[in-house]
Design a protein around this motif. Structure first.
Motif, PDB file in Angstrom:
ATOM      1  N   LYS A   1       0.836  -1.205   0.000  1.00 39.23           N
ATOM      2  CA  LYS A   1       0.000   0.000   0.000  1.00 39.23           C
ATOM      3  C   LYS A   1       0.874   1.260   0.000  1.00 39.23           C
ATOM      4  O   LYS A   1       0.610   2.215  -0.728  1.00 39.23           O
ATOM      5  N   THR A   2       1.913   1.258   0.806  1.00 39.77           N
ATOM      6  CA  THR A   2       2.827   2.406   0.863  1.00 39.77           C
ATOM      7  C   THR A   2       3.556   2.578  -0.461  1.00 39.77           C
ATOM      8  O   THR A   2       3.701   3.699  -0.952  1.00 39.77           O
ATOM      9  N   LYS A   3       3.983   1.466  -1.059  1.00 33.55           N
ATOM     10  CA  LYS A   3       4.642   1.545  -2.362  1.00 33.55           C
ATOM     11  C   LYS A   3       3.705   2.124  -3.416  1.00 33.55           C
ATOM     12  O   LYS A   3       4.114   2.915  -4.263  1.00 33.55           O
ATOM     13  N   GLU A   4       2.422   1.723  -3.346  1.00 35.22           N
ATOM     14  CA  GLU A   4       1.426   2.285  -4.260  1.00 35.22           C
ATOM     15  C   GLU A   4       1.294   3.793  -4.047  1.00 35.22           C
ATOM     16  O   GLU A   4       1.170   4.557  -5.006  1.00 35.22           O
ATOM     17  N   ASN A   5       1.328   4.208  -2.794  1.00 29.88           N
ATOM     18  CA  ASN A   5       1.243   5.644  -2.487  1.00 29.88           C
ATOM     19  C   ASN A   5       2.457   6.400  -3.018  1.00 29.88           C
ATOM     20  O   ASN A   5       2.325   7.516  -3.522  1.00 29.88           O
ATOM     21  N   TYR A   6       3.638   5.805  -2.917  1.00 32.35           N
ATOM     22  CA  TYR A   6       4.838   6.428  -3.489  1.00 32.35           C
ATOM     23  C   TYR A   6       4.658   6.619  -4.997  1.00 32.35           C
ATOM     24  O   TYR A   6       5.019   7.646  -5.559  1.00 32.35           O
ATOM     25  N   GLU A   7       4.106   5.578  -5.624  1.00 32.08           N
ATOM     26  CA  GLU A   7       3.870   5.637  -7.068  1.00 32.08           C
ATOM     27  C   GLU A   7       2.884   6.760  -7.400  1.00 32.08           C
ATOM     28  O   GLU A   7       3.059   7.495  -8.368  1.00 32.08           O
ATOM     29  N   ARG A   8       1.846   6.899  -6.587  1.00 30.43           N
ATOM     30  CA  ARG A   8       0.862   7.971  -6.806  1.00 30.43           C
ATOM     31  C   ARG A   8       1.505   9.349  -6.654  1.00 30.43           C
ATOM     32  O   ARG A   8       1.190  10.275  -7.389  1.00 30.43           O
ATOM     33  N   ILE A   9       2.408   9.469  -5.678  1.00 29.38           N
ATOM     34  CA  ILE A   9       3.111  10.749  -5.493  1.00 29.38           C
ATOM     35  C   ILE A   9       3.905  11.081  -6.753  1.00 29.38           C
ATOM     36  O   ILE A   9       3.874  12.209  -7.242  1.00 29.38           O
ATOM     37  N   GLU A  10       4.605  10.077  -7.279  1.00 28.58           N
ATOM     38  CA  GLU A  10       5.371  10.299  -8.512  1.00 28.58           C
ATOM     39  C   GLU A  10       4.459  10.703  -9.659  1.00 28.58           C
ATOM     40  O   GLU A  10       4.753  11.638 -10.409  1.00 28.58           O
TER      41      GLU A  10
ATOM     42  N   ILE B   1      -7.336   9.311 -14.355  1.00 27.76           N
ATOM     43  CA  ILE B   1      -7.948   8.988 -13.063  1.00 27.76           C
ATOM     44  C   ILE B   1      -6.888   8.659 -12.020  1.00 27.76           C
ATOM     45  O   ILE B   1      -6.990   9.056 -10.864  1.00 27.76           O
ATOM     46  N   ASN B   2      -5.830   7.950 -12.421  1.00 26.72           N
ATOM     47  CA  ASN B   2      -4.766   7.597 -11.475  1.00 26.72           C
ATOM     48  C   ASN B   2      -4.087   8.833 -10.895  1.00 26.72           C
ATOM     49  O   ASN B   2      -3.591   8.801  -9.774  1.00 26.72           O
ATOM     50  N   GLY B   3      -4.047   9.915 -11.656  1.00 25.30           N
ATOM     51  CA  GLY B   3      -3.357  11.114 -11.203  1.00 25.30           C
ATOM     52  C   GLY B   3      -4.226  12.091 -10.435  1.00 25.30           C
ATOM     53  O   GLY B   3      -3.731  13.107  -9.965  1.00 25.30           O
ATOM     54  N   LEU B   4      -5.524  11.790 -10.296  1.00 28.13           N
ATOM     55  CA  LEU B   4      -6.427  12.717  -9.614  1.00 28.13           C
ATOM     56  C   LEU B   4      -6.755  12.230  -8.216  1.00 28.13           C
ATOM     57  O   LEU B   4      -6.815  11.030  -7.956  1.00 28.13           O
ATOM     58  N   SER B   5      -7.001  13.180  -7.345  1.00 29.92           N
ATOM     59  CA  SER B   5      -7.462  12.861  -5.999  1.00 29.92           C
ATOM     60  C   SER B   5      -8.975  13.078  -5.982  1.00 29.92           C
ATOM     61  O   SER B   5      -9.444  14.209  -5.911  1.00 29.92           O
ATOM     62  N   ILE B   6      -9.716  11.990  -6.076  1.00 29.49           N
ATOM     63  CA  ILE B   6     -11.174  12.052  -6.156  1.00 29.49           C
ATOM     64  C   ILE B   6     -11.749  11.736  -4.775  1.00 29.49           C
ATOM     65  O   ILE B   6     -11.406  10.719  -4.179  1.00 29.49           O
ATOM     66  N   PRO B   7     -12.632  12.608  -4.258  1.00 24.85           N
ATOM     67  CA  PRO B   7     -13.264  12.300  -2.967  1.00 24.85           C
ATOM     68  C   PRO B   7     -14.011  10.968  -3.032  1.00 24.85           C
ATOM     69  O   PRO B   7     -14.581  10.617  -4.070  1.00 24.85           O
ATOM     70  N   THR B   8     -14.022  10.237  -1.934  1.00 26.97           N
ATOM     71  CA  THR B   8     -14.627   8.902  -1.915  1.00 26.97           C
ATOM     72  C   THR B   8     -16.126   8.943  -2.161  1.00 26.97           C
ATOM     73  O   THR B   8     -16.699   7.955  -2.618  1.00 26.97           O
ATOM     74  N   ASN B   9     -16.777  10.065  -1.862  1.00 24.48           N
ATOM     75  CA  ASN B   9     -18.225  10.126  -2.068  1.00 24.48           C
ATOM     76  C   ASN B   9     -18.616  10.618  -3.460  1.00 24.48           C
ATOM     77  O   ASN B   9     -19.794  10.749  -3.770  1.00 24.48           O
TER      78      ASN B   9
ATOM     79  N   VAL C   1      -6.207  17.787 -20.616  1.00 21.87           N
ATOM     80  CA  VAL C   1      -7.572  18.275 -20.858  1.00 21.87           C
ATOM     81  C   VAL C   1      -8.562  17.505 -19.988  1.00 21.87           C
ATOM     82  O   VAL C   1      -9.384  18.099 -19.277  1.00 21.87           O
ATOM     83  N   PHE C   2      -8.487  16.164 -20.017  1.00 23.07           N
ATOM     84  CA  PHE C   2      -9.439  15.360 -19.264  1.00 23.07           C
ATOM     85  C   PHE C   2      -9.263  15.520 -17.755  1.00 23.07           C
ATOM     86  O   PHE C   2     -10.246  15.534 -17.011  1.00 23.07           O
ATOM     87  N   SER C   3      -8.020  15.657 -17.295  1.00 23.84           N
ATOM     88  CA  SER C   3      -7.778  15.904 -15.865  1.00 23.84           C
ATOM     89  C   SER C   3      -8.477  17.182 -15.435  1.00 23.84           C
ATOM     90  O   SER C   3      -9.158  17.218 -14.406  1.00 23.84           O
ATOM     91  N   ASN C   4      -8.318  18.228 -16.238  1.00 23.44           N
ATOM     92  CA  ASN C   4      -8.913  19.520 -15.917  1.00 23.44           C
ATOM     93  C   ASN C   4     -10.440  19.422 -15.894  1.00 23.44           C
ATOM     94  O   ASN C   4     -11.089  19.865 -14.945  1.00 23.44           O
ATOM     95  N   LEU C   5     -11.021  18.823 -16.930  1.00 22.86           N
ATOM     96  CA  LEU C   5     -12.480  18.738 -17.021  1.00 22.86           C
ATOM     97  C   LEU C   5     -13.078  17.869 -15.919  1.00 22.86           C
ATOM     98  O   LEU C   5     -14.091  18.228 -15.311  1.00 22.86           O
ATOM     99  N   ILE C   6     -12.452  16.723 -15.641  1.00 22.50           N
ATOM    100  CA  ILE C   6     -12.987  15.834 -14.602  1.00 22.50           C
ATOM    101  C   ILE C   6     -12.843  16.461 -13.232  1.00 22.50           C
ATOM    102  O   ILE C   6     -13.770  16.422 -12.413  1.00 22.50           O
ATOM    103  N   LEU C   7     -11.702  17.080 -12.955  1.00 15.21           N
ATOM    104  CA  LEU C   7     -11.507  17.732 -11.658  1.00 15.21           C
ATOM    105  C   LEU C   7     -12.499  18.879 -11.474  1.00 15.21           C
ATOM    106  O   LEU C   7     -13.108  19.019 -10.405  1.00 15.21           O
ATOM    107  N   ASN C   8     -12.703  19.689 -12.509  1.00 14.77           N
ATOM    108  CA  ASN C   8     -13.702  20.762 -12.440  1.00 14.77           C
ATOM    109  C   ASN C   8     -15.090  20.190 -12.158  1.00 14.77           C
ATOM    110  O   ASN C   8     -15.854  20.740 -11.358  1.00 14.77           O
ATOM    111  N   ALA C   9     -15.420  19.082 -12.834  1.00 16.68           N
ATOM    112  CA  ALA C   9     -16.742  18.469 -12.654  1.00 16.68           C
ATOM    113  C   ALA C   9     -16.917  17.949 -11.234  1.00 16.68           C
ATOM    114  O   ALA C   9     -17.964  18.142 -10.612  1.00 16.68           O
TER     115      ALA C   9
END
Length: 194
Positions: A21-30, A67-75, A97-105
């Motif tokens: 899990k921690t290794k996955e989190n490191y990967e997400r940080i990268e 999606i992997n690069g975004l922090s999406i609230p669990t709800n 483009v998609f990161s921006n649009l999805i995060l805005n949404a």
């Protein structure tokens, strides 16, 4: 890029026996640091327009990287297309483009909202809709939504959507927005298939 590498290296050195899990989190940080670098690059490219590196790429791959690069609230619920459609474009720029649009949404839907991405193809175009059930955009703001430096967000730069527009137009496509206040918003991207 150096910052990303150094940060990831320090984390790995401090915790060499990290669990999965921690290794996955490191990967997400990268991945997040990479995305930030790319977004900064794209904002700079808004000023000095860069030509996209056009190649065949997959909507599924772009979707996953986005999606992997975004922090999406669990709800929040993100509904993505299952089908994989090939597009001709710059994968990194389209991901921005998609990161921006999805995060805005997601931000527009606030608590427990839904964001849906739909993809369809015609003989000559790929059409991608990003739909949310958020608070919508006021009618008087719709005409200015892609203008540089226009924002309704506190702390917003007003460069995100105008940068998206520039990227899509550099791909030979178009982006449009329709919205009903209190009901939600749809961003429609139309890209040539070839």
């Amino acid at each position: 890029m150096l910052f990303r590498s150094n940060t990831a290296e320090i984390l790995k050195l401090k915790n060499p026996d990290a669990d999965e899990k921690t290794k996955e989190n490191y990967e997400r940080i990268e991945q997040a640091a990479t995305k930030m670098s790319e977004q900064i690059r794209d904002v700079l490219n808004f000023v000095r327009t860069s030509e996209p590196i056009m190649e065949k790429t997959s909507i599924l791959s772009i979707r996953q990287d986005t999606i992997n690069g975004l922090s999406i609230p669990t709800n929040s619920k993100i509904i993505l297309p299952d089908q994989d459609i090939e597009v001709h474009g710059d994968a990194k720029q389209l991901e921005t483009v998609f990161s921006n649009l999805i995060l805005n949404a997601v931000q527009a839907t606030e608590d427990g909202g839904k964001v849906m991405v739909q993809v369809t193809q015609t003989d000559s175009h790929t059409i991608i809709d990003v739909v949310d059930n958020g608070h919508g955009i006021e009618k008087q703001n719709l005409v200015k939504i892609f203008d540089p430096l226009f924002t309704t967000k506190r702390g917003g730069t007003g460069l995100g959507l105008s940068s998206c527009k520039g990227i899509i137009e550099n791909h030979g496509g178009s982006i449009e927005c329709s919205s009903i206040a209190g009901k939600g918003t749809v961003f429609t991207i139309t890209l040539p298939r070839y």
